[in-house]
Write a protein that holds these residues in place. Structure first.
Motif, short mmCIF file in Angstrom:
data_model
loop_
_atom_site.label_atom_id
_atom_site.label_comp_id
_atom_site.label_asym_id
_atom_site.label_seq_id
_atom_site.Cartn_x
_atom_site.Cartn_y
_atom_site.Cartn_z
N GLY A 66 0.79 -1.22 0.00
CA GLY A 66 0.00 0.00 0.00
C GLY A 66 0.82 1.26 0.00
N LEU A 67 2.12 1.18 0.34
CA LEU A 67 2.93 2.38 0.38
C LEU A 67 3.19 2.96 -1.01
N GLU A 68 2.89 2.20 -2.06
CA GLU A 68 3.04 2.75 -3.40
C GLU A 68 2.08 3.91 -3.64
N ASP A 69 1.07 4.05 -2.80
CA ASP A 69 0.10 5.14 -2.92
C ASP A 69 0.38 6.27 -1.94
N VAL A 70 1.55 6.28 -1.32
CA VAL A 70 1.88 7.25 -0.29
C VAL A 70 3.14 8.02 -0.71
N SER A 71 3.11 9.35 -0.54
CA SER A 71 4.28 10.16 -0.93
C SER A 71 5.18 10.50 0.25
N ASP A 126 10.64 8.03 -1.63
CA ASP A 126 11.02 8.05 -3.04
C ASP A 126 10.79 6.71 -3.73
N GLY A 127 10.63 5.65 -2.96
CA GLY A 127 10.40 4.34 -3.55
C GLY A 127 10.90 3.24 -2.64
#
Length: 249
Positions: A66-71, A126-127
């Motif tokens: 889910g962290l792929e949707d978090v900046s 950043d990724g």
């Protein structure tokens, strides 16, 4: 009739001396190798990069789904180089923001010396690379233990009308100059490290890391370590720094 849980809660006395333990879930690998010159707040040096390495069992990819949707992230961490001594109590501290020689209540500051050595920073995500979180805009020392991670929630965490008269504005930035031969060395280190060395030096030292009550001494050479580099500089005058050398530590 009250539930069992309500009865249990009402009969348990408050114990002000009860202690709790925290177990790190991971560690920060940071560009900052010593406390001196670390930005005093996160996001003041966007070029400051690092990564979070997780310890088992939190190194399982399921933990970061889910962290792929978090900046941005909130990192809860331990000030591992500012651990309070036994029975040490500091009710007032000297925050750098006020020049480092004026005391105010510890809870009115973000000083590293706290009743419990816990810190909180918001960083840019950043990724993810090899299971590690790639982060930037950090104000964290290399080796900082992480005890929790939470996503930044803009509608709840950003309060544009909040007031803090002690730190109402960003610090006034100093001007940074490089000796010509230093720029050549910096470019070589940037290529080798694949890191924004010049940008980080500018952003880090523009905050003027020396204590505010100290007058700049043109004869004194200051130094700090970032990545595997020694950075040396001199104050030409208040608000103007010249980078003298950037070399392998």
């Amino acid at each position: 009739m009250a539930s069992d849980s309500e009865n249990n809660n009402s009969t348990q006395p408050h114990n002000s001396t009860q202690s709790y333990s925290l177990k790190p879930i991971g560690v920060v690998h940071s560009c900052f190798k010593e406390k001196f010159a670390i930005p005093r707040q996160p996001a003041l040096a966007p070029a400051a990069k690092g990564e979070v390495e997780f310890y088992p069992p939190y190194n399982d990819p399921m933990a970061i789904e889910g962290l792929e949707d978090v900046s941005h992230l909130w990192l809860s961490f331990i000030f591992h180089q500012a651990m309070p001594k036994d029975d040490e109590v500091r009710l007032r501290v000297r925050p750098p923001r006020l020049g480092g020689n004026k005391k105010i209540g510890v809870f009115a500051t973000r000083a590293t010396h706290r009743p419990n050595p816990l810190g909180l920073s918001v960083v840019k995500l950043d990724g993810v690379k090899n299971g590690r979180l790639q982060i930037s805009g950090i104000d964290l020392l290399d080796g900082t233990p992480i005890v929790d991670i939470k996503p930044y929630v803009p509608y709840a965490d950003a309060l544009p009308h909040a007031i803090n008269a002690i730190a109402s504005d960003r610090p006034v930035l100093s001007l940074i100059e490089f000796e010509p031969d230093v720029l050549i060395a910096v470019a070589e280190h940037e290529k080798r490290l694949e890191q924004p060395v010049k940008e980080l030096i500018e952003q880090m030292l523009a905050q003027d890391p020396k204590p505010a009550y100290q007058k700049p001494d043109p004869e004194r050479i200051y130094g700090v370590k970032i990545w595997d580099l020694d950075v040396k500089w001199r104050y030409q005058k208040e608000g103007l720094l010249t980078i003298m050398s950037v070399s392998l530590a």
